[in-house]
Enzyme design. Sequence first.
Site, short mmCIF file in Angstrom:
data_model
loop_
_atom_site.label_atom_id
_atom_site.label_comp_id
_atom_site.label_asym_id
_atom_site.label_seq_id
_atom_site.Cartn_x
_atom_site.Cartn_y
_atom_site.Cartn_z
N CYS A 1 31.24 -51.25 -50.70
CA CYS A 1 30.61 -50.14 -51.42
C CYS A 1 31.48 -49.71 -52.61
CB CYS A 1 30.33 -49.00 -50.45
SG CYS A 1 29.07 -47.84 -50.99
N HIS A 2 32.03 -48.47 -52.59
CA HIS A 2 32.86 -47.97 -53.68
C HIS A 2 34.33 -48.36 -53.54
CE1 HIS A 2 29.32 -45.39 -54.27
NE2 HIS A 2 29.78 -45.17 -55.49
#
Length: 189
Positions: free
Chosen positions: A119-120
């Site tokens: 994800c991030h």
Amino acid sequence: MQNSSTQDRNSLQGKKIAFLVTDGFEQIELTTPWEKIKLAGAEAELIALEEGKVQGYHHLDKGDAFQVDKSIADVSADDYDGLVLPGGVANPDALRTDQNAVEFVRAFFTEQKPVAAICHAPWTLVEADVLDGRTLTSWPSLRTDIQNAGGNWVDQEVVVDQGLVTSRKPDDLEAFCSKAIEEFAEGKH
């Protein structure tokens, strides 16, 4: 023929995997890999910027608090066979401003040990300056940051490049965990 969960059960026996987070991590991106990696036989340790507890989130809603095993100041990449970086927006944004966390992450690449980021989480990899020439994926909003750091961003469920395993979002966790376990089992790259 054994199914993959039976095959994976002992594939990480004797391995020690670090999970690096701070407040604001996406809870399922910690708990799912944690459970699967432990089921595969590894020892897992939760590393954070400080001792105590860290706060998980379910997207924007507070989740559970988790007990930290060790602070970043008390660990070295030498102590681990691999690293998992869960996402969430606040988590990697805070980690990339902490020099100890950035150096810890960079050391896994220097030592050619496998790293799994979802994800991030690749924001921390951008800060560690370890993406030049690598192909990876992430949450789509990180595309430009990854490209500016010399990485080749692709929109795929899971990407493996020289021991770096990346995925885009919680929906990709099954593929992410499977590839992370494979890379951790293989070891150095």
